[in-house]
Write an enzyme that holds these catalytic residues in place. Structure first.
Site, mmCIF file in Angstrom:
data_model
loop_
_atom_site.group_PDB
_atom_site.id
_atom_site.type_symbol
_atom_site.label_atom_id
_atom_site.label_comp_id
_atom_site.label_asym_id
_atom_site.label_seq_id
_atom_site.Cartn_x
_atom_site.Cartn_y
_atom_site.Cartn_z
ATOM 1 N N GLU A 24 39.352 62.694 26.710
ATOM 2 C CA GLU A 24 40.245 61.635 27.495
ATOM 3 C C GLU A 24 41.374 61.899 28.509
ATOM 4 O OE1 GLU A 24 43.581 60.707 24.540
ATOM 5 O OE2 GLU A 24 41.681 59.797 23.053
ATOM 6 N N HIS A 83 46.617 56.467 29.618
ATOM 7 C CA HIS A 83 44.974 57.545 29.199
ATOM 8 C C HIS A 83 44.774 56.643 28.920
ATOM 9 C CE1 HIS A 83 47.078 56.709 25.493
ATOM 10 N NE2 HIS A 83 46.436 57.211 24.406
ATOM 11 N N HIS A 85 40.495 56.251 26.508
ATOM 12 C CA HIS A 85 39.795 56.038 24.509
ATOM 13 C C HIS A 85 38.341 55.579 25.299
ATOM 14 C CE1 HIS A 85 43.769 55.001 22.228
ATOM 15 N NE2 HIS A 85 44.156 56.725 22.658
ATOM 16 N N ASP A 96 49.570 58.631 19.128
ATOM 17 C CA ASP A 96 49.764 58.233 20.070
ATOM 18 C C ASP A 96 51.019 58.251 19.736
ATOM 19 O OD1 ASP A 96 47.809 58.724 22.013
ATOM 20 O OD2 ASP A 96 46.754 56.210 21.403
HETATM 21 ZN ZN LIG Z 1 45.652 56.933 22.732
#
Ligand SMILES: [Zn+2]
Length: 132
Positions: A24, A83, A85, A96
């Site tokens: 990530e 961010h 995935h 998260d």
């Molecule tokens: Zn996440």
């Protein structure tokens, strides 16, 4: 609120996400907030120092501090975090939600479907993104 993201910065965000995959990626977005509109003007990629970077992110605190200082020096404020995935989805994970600590939208780039969405956490309230 609505987040206005220039297409060039969206491209930079996707490039960062692709570079880090299958890990990530994580970064912050600086810009200006006017009422209900947040205009993004800069993207700051940060290192992901999580022990499980393929499943979650933890921003390098030194990188984060440097980015926040650069924003201040440029008259920007923190308007969003992002961010990726790598395997989707574009919805916040339980981690998260649990670790969210900033009162700004969190962008999630789902690399599998190439879908970018933003949320207020921990409520998971969607925030519209306008590309320009
Ligand atoms: Zn996440």
């Amino acid at each position: 609120m609505t987040l206005i993201l220039p297409a060039t910065l969206a491209d930079a965000l996707w490039a960062h996400a692709a570079r880090e995959a299958p890990r990530e990626c994580v970064g912050v977005l600086g810009g200006r907030q006017t009422g209900d509109l947040a205009q993004v003007t800069a993207l700051y990629p940060l290192g992901n120092i999580s022990a499980r970077p393929e499943h979650e992110y933890l921003a390098d605190p030194g990188h984060l501090l440097r980015a926040l200082r650069a924003m201040t020096a440029d008259g920007q404020t923190l308007v969003a975090l992002y961010h990726s995935h790598p395997r989707g989805p574009s919805w916040p994970s339980p981690t998260d939600t649990r670790l969210a600590s900033y009162p700004v939208p969190y962008l999630i780039a789902d690399l599998r479907r190439r879908e970018l969405r933003a949320f207020r956490l921990p409520a998971c309230q969607p925030v519209p993104i306008e590309l320009e």
